[in-house]
Each structure stands twice: as structure tokens, then as C-alpha cells.
Scaffold this motif. Structure first.
Motif, PDB file in Angstrom:
ATOM      1  N   LYS A   2       0.835  -1.195   0.000  1.00 33.88           N
ATOM      2  CA  LYS A   2       0.000   0.000   0.000  1.00 33.88           C
ATOM      3  C   LYS A   2       0.871   1.247   0.000  1.00 33.88           C
ATOM      4  O   LYS A   2       1.929   1.291   0.627  1.00 33.88           O
ATOM      5  CB  LYS A   2      -0.907   0.001   1.232  1.00 33.88           C
ATOM      6  CG  LYS A   2      -1.887  -1.173   1.250  1.00 33.88           C
ATOM      7  CD  LYS A   2      -2.760  -1.097   2.468  1.00 33.88           C
ATOM      8  CE  LYS A   2      -3.746  -2.255   2.486  1.00 33.88           C
ATOM      9  NZ  LYS A   2      -4.594  -2.231   3.686  1.00 33.88           N
ATOM     10  N   TYR A   3       0.406   2.236  -0.675  1.00 27.21           N
ATOM     11  CA  TYR A   3       1.156   3.479  -0.754  1.00 27.21           C
ATOM     12  C   TYR A   3       0.233   4.646  -0.425  1.00 27.21           C
ATOM     13  O   TYR A   3      -0.975   4.590  -0.628  1.00 27.21           O
ATOM     14  CB  TYR A   3       1.740   3.666  -2.159  1.00 27.21           C
ATOM     15  CG  TYR A   3       2.633   2.529  -2.550  1.00 27.21           C
ATOM     16  CD1 TYR A   3       2.228   1.618  -3.524  1.00 27.21           C
ATOM     17  CD2 TYR A   3       3.848   2.341  -1.928  1.00 27.21           C
ATOM     18  CE1 TYR A   3       3.043   0.554  -3.867  1.00 27.21           C
ATOM     19  CE2 TYR A   3       4.657   1.278  -2.276  1.00 27.21           C
ATOM     20  CZ  TYR A   3       4.254   0.401  -3.253  1.00 27.21           C
ATOM     21  OH  TYR A   3       5.044  -0.642  -3.580  1.00 27.21           O
ATOM     22  N   GLU A  11     -10.118   4.810  -9.713  1.00 26.94           N
ATOM     23  CA  GLU A  11      -9.518   4.108 -10.842  1.00 26.94           C
ATOM     24  C   GLU A  11      -8.088   4.563 -11.076  1.00 26.94           C
ATOM     25  O   GLU A  11      -7.196   3.760 -11.339  1.00 26.94           O
ATOM     26  CB  GLU A  11     -10.362   4.341 -12.096  1.00 26.94           C
ATOM     27  CG  GLU A  11     -11.725   3.646 -12.052  1.00 26.94           C
ATOM     28  CD  GLU A  11     -12.477   3.795 -13.363  1.00 26.94           C
ATOM     29  OE1 GLU A  11     -11.890   4.389 -14.288  1.00 26.94           O
ATOM     30  OE2 GLU A  11     -13.619   3.330 -13.460  1.00 26.94           O
ATOM     31  N   LEU A  12      -7.875   5.858 -10.975  1.00 30.73           N
ATOM     32  CA  LEU A  12      -6.534   6.382 -11.165  1.00 30.73           C
ATOM     33  C   LEU A  12      -5.601   5.867 -10.090  1.00 30.73           C
ATOM     34  O   LEU A  12      -4.473   5.455 -10.359  1.00 30.73           O
ATOM     35  CB  LEU A  12      -6.560   7.916 -11.162  1.00 30.73           C
ATOM     36  CG  LEU A  12      -5.190   8.620 -11.298  1.00 30.73           C
ATOM     37  CD1 LEU A  12      -4.510   8.186 -12.591  1.00 30.73           C
ATOM     38  CD2 LEU A  12      -5.364  10.131 -11.243  1.00 30.73           C
ATOM     39  N   GLU A  16      -2.214   3.707 -10.507  1.00 30.14           N
ATOM     40  CA  GLU A  16      -0.950   4.187  -9.949  1.00 30.14           C
ATOM     41  C   GLU A  16      -0.289   3.098  -9.106  1.00 30.14           C
ATOM     42  O   GLU A  16       0.906   2.845  -9.229  1.00 30.14           O
ATOM     43  CB  GLU A  16      -1.201   5.434  -9.095  1.00 30.14           C
ATOM     44  CG  GLU A  16      -1.577   6.676  -9.879  1.00 30.14           C
ATOM     45  CD  GLU A  16      -0.358   7.304 -10.516  1.00 30.14           C
ATOM     46  OE1 GLU A  16       0.495   7.815  -9.776  1.00 30.14           O
ATOM     47  OE2 GLU A  16      -0.255   7.275 -11.756  1.00 30.14           O
ATOM     48  N   ARG A  17      -1.076   2.481  -8.243  1.00 33.78           N
ATOM     49  CA  ARG A  17      -0.520   1.432  -7.377  1.00 33.78           C
ATOM     50  C   ARG A  17      -0.003   0.269  -8.202  1.00 33.78           C
ATOM     51  O   ARG A  17       1.060  -0.288  -7.920  1.00 33.78           O
ATOM     52  CB  ARG A  17      -1.589   0.940  -6.387  1.00 33.78           C
ATOM     53  CG  ARG A  17      -1.868   1.906  -5.243  1.00 33.78           C
ATOM     54  CD  ARG A  17      -2.659   1.208  -4.155  1.00 33.78           C
ATOM     55  NE  ARG A  17      -3.965   0.768  -4.625  1.00 33.78           N
ATOM     56  CZ  ARG A  17      -5.070   1.501  -4.554  1.00 33.78           C
ATOM     57  NH1 ARG A  17      -5.013   2.720  -4.068  1.00 33.78           N
ATOM     58  NH2 ARG A  17      -6.222   1.022  -4.982  1.00 33.78           N
ATOM     59  N   SER A  18      -0.756  -0.104  -9.238  1.00 32.29           N
ATOM     60  CA  SER A  18      -0.350  -1.218 -10.082  1.00 32.29           C
ATOM     61  C   SER A  18       0.978  -0.934 -10.763  1.00 32.29           C
ATOM     62  O   SER A  18       1.882  -1.779 -10.781  1.00 32.29           O
ATOM     63  CB  SER A  18      -1.433  -1.503 -11.128  1.00 32.29           C
ATOM     64  OG  SER A  18      -1.013  -2.512 -12.005  1.00 32.29           O
ATOM     65  N   THR A  19       1.106   0.279 -11.325  1.00 25.58           N
ATOM     66  CA  THR A  19       2.357   0.630 -12.003  1.00 25.58           C
ATOM     67  C   THR A  19       3.501   0.726 -11.004  1.00 25.58           C
ATOM     68  O   THR A  19       4.626   0.289 -11.281  1.00 25.58           O
ATOM     69  CB  THR A  19       2.200   1.961 -12.753  1.00 25.58           C
ATOM     70  OG1 THR A  19       1.104   1.867 -13.661  1.00 25.58           O
ATOM     71  CG2 THR A  19       3.459   2.299 -13.528  1.00 25.58           C
ATOM     72  N   ARG A  20       3.221   1.267  -9.837  1.00 25.58           N
ATOM     73  CA  ARG A  20       4.253   1.392  -8.801  1.00 25.58           C
ATOM     74  C   ARG A  20       4.739   0.009  -8.368  1.00 25.58           C
ATOM     75  O   ARG A  20       5.939  -0.203  -8.150  1.00 25.58           O
ATOM     76  CB  ARG A  20       3.669   2.158  -7.610  1.00 25.58           C
ATOM     77  CG  ARG A  20       4.716   2.828  -6.744  1.00 25.58           C
ATOM     78  CD  ARG A  20       4.127   4.027  -6.039  1.00 25.58           C
ATOM     79  NE  ARG A  20       3.728   5.059  -6.989  1.00 25.58           N
ATOM     80  CZ  ARG A  20       3.005   6.126  -6.688  1.00 25.58           C
ATOM     81  NH1 ARG A  20       2.561   6.283  -5.454  1.00 25.58           N
ATOM     82  NH2 ARG A  20       2.709   7.024  -7.590  1.00 25.58           N
TER      83      ARG A  20
END
Length: 275
Positions: A2-3, A11-12, A16-20
Motif C-alpha cells: 500500500k502506498y 480508478e486512477l 498508480e498502485r499497479s504501475t508502482r
């Protein structure tokens, strides 16, 4: 993983989390990487990679380092690489539980299996608790008698057990609740770990205690009943962690709690996830 600091739109934020996570995973798979390396592997712009790296650095998941150069180095400063921290590595799947279980399996087999193997595992569990006893003992001995269960809970929390102390439902004692167990998966196979811990609590608090529930057995919380009057010296015939009564020492049965109390304790812990 988690960030914080994500975009407010759900959705954004998910994207973001997925790319991170992909950035962190790429570093895990390929080792310390430059911005250019990551951008090429993940098909992202270098600006996007830097933005994700900044967030990962802020969360102590990765850290920047100077790139090691082997052999002669050209002019200019070495490129900056980003590597996972210990915290970042812990966010990914580990095999510590399997390693611990395999080690205890080896101890049991080495002792010959069967009853001898069980005895060897019990000895290991008691020795493990003994090596950790110092900080717990100091915390309890420095506390007033009526605050010793609470002091033990705080010391356990410092070791990751997320422990609390509260009055028992029948008001005849206290409940020491451990909302997390770092060795739960191993203790599921080897209950000697739980048994040695319970023995230690009894010796440390100077009274017989009763285990009502354990995370290793599927309960939501490890719950130990501690009767009032605990903390006034070790039980008769015991002097060390895992000690056994002297042969001629008369023993008293552990204090029993009512079925209603045990039922209430089960209801209070059932379905609760470890913290």
C-alpha cells in the motif's frame, strides 16, 4: 503493498498502485536499476518512472545508490540506481515460514522422530523463549504487581505481537490478547511453540495461566487467562523458563474459569483477523 499520496480518483489510484508495484517488482527481478533501465523494461517514460520512484523512496520501499562501476570509469558522476530496501523486500512473498518449519522438521528427525522428536522440538521451543526472556522479564519486574500483565503486553507488542491486556469477562482476572503471531504458520504444525510461550508467561507472572485460544489453531486472537494476584513470584518448584517441578513439591491445579467465560472469550476472538 500500500502506498500513500495516491490520486483521489479510485480508478486512477488503482492504476498508480499497479504501475508502482511493477516498478518495485522490476527492481526485485533485475536488481538495482537506473531510471533508463526501468523505463525501457516497463515501456514507460523516464518522467513517469521518476515520479513512481519518488513515491517509493518516500515510503522507504526503494533507496537511491551510486551505481557500482567495475574496471575503468569514464568522466562524470556514476549513474544513480535504485535498489529495494529491507522493507521493500518484505513486501513481496517470502519463504521464512517454510524455512523455519523445515528447520524444526530436521531437529525432530535428527532426534529420531516420534516421542524423542517431539521432546527435541519442545526443548528447542523452550530455548527459543529463554533467549527472548530478558526484555520481557525486565519489563514485568519493573512494573507494579497490578500492572505486570499490561507491561508484558507492551513488551510483546514491541516484538510484533500487537498485544493488549484487559479484564476477563468474569472479572476474576485478566486476558492477555496477542492480535498477531509472527510464527503462527509454524506453530500450526508445532504447537510446542505455543506451549513453551504459555509456560513462560506462567513462570514470569508467578501464577498458573490458561490458554483459551490461539491464532495457530484458527482463532482470531491468541488469548491467555491470567488470574488476579499474578506477579508475586514463580510457581512452586520452578525457577527458569520451561523449568519442571521438583519431585517432592506438591502441585496445585491451575485455576479454572467457567464455561461461560470461555464461551465469551471465544465469541470475543472469533473471526477477528490478526493485526
Amino acid at each position: 503493498m500500500k502506498y500513500v499520496g495516491e490520486a483521489p480518483q479510485e480508478e486512477l489510484a488503482t492504476g498508480e498502485r499497479s504501475t508502482r508495484n511493477r516498478v518495485a517488482r522490476s527492481i526485485l527481478d533485475h536488481g538495482p536499476s537506473t531510471v533508463s533501465d526501468l523505463a525501457g523494461r516497463l515501456k514507460l517514460t523516464q518522467a513517469a518512472v521518476r515520479r513512481h520512484l519518488d513515491a517509493l523512496v518516500a515510503d522507504a520501499v526503494v533507496e537511491p545508490r551510486d551505481q557500482r562501476v567495475y574496471g575503468s570509469r569514464g568522466r562524470g558522476r556514476p549513474a544513480k540506481v535504485f535498489a529495494l530496501t529491507d522493507c521493500g523486500r518484505d513486501a513481496f512473498d517470502q519463504s521464512y515460514d517454510k524455512l523455519a518449519a523445515d528447520a524444526i522438521d530436521w531437529i525432530a528427525r535428527g532426534a529420531g522422530g516420534g516421542a524423542r522428536g517431539d521432546a527435541a522440538v519442545t526443548a528447542f521451543a523452550r530455548d527459543r523463549i529463554a533467549t527472548q526472556a530478558g526484555a520481557y522479564r525486565e519489563a514485568v519486574e519493573d512494573a507494579a504487581p497490578d500492572k505486570r500483565t499490561e507491561a508484558l503486553a507492551k513488551a510483546l507488542s514491541a516484538d510484533g505481537y500487537a498485544a493488549t491486556a484487559r479484564s476477563a469477562p468474569n472479572q476474576q482476572g485478566e486476558q492477555l490478547c496477542q492480535h498477531h503471531c509472527p510464527v503462527a504458520h509454524v506453530a500450526e504444525k508445532y504447537p510446542q511453540l505455543c506451549e513453551a510461550e504459555t509456560e513462560f508467561f506462567s513462570e514470569l507472572l508467578g501464577t498458573h495461566v490458561q490458554r483459551l485460544a490461539t491464532i495457530a489453531h484458527g482463532d482470531g486472537v491468541c488469548t491467555t487467562f491470567i488470574p488476579h494476584g499474578a506477579g508475586h513470584g514463580p510457581p512452586p518448584g520452578t525457577s527458569r523458563v520451561g523449568g519442571t517441578p521438583e519431585p517432592d513439591t506438591p502441585q496445585t491445579d491451575p485455576p479454572q474459569i467457567s464455561q461461560q467465560t470461555e464461551h465469551q472469550a471465544s465469541e470475543s476472538t472469533a473471526g477477528r483477523n490478526p493485526a
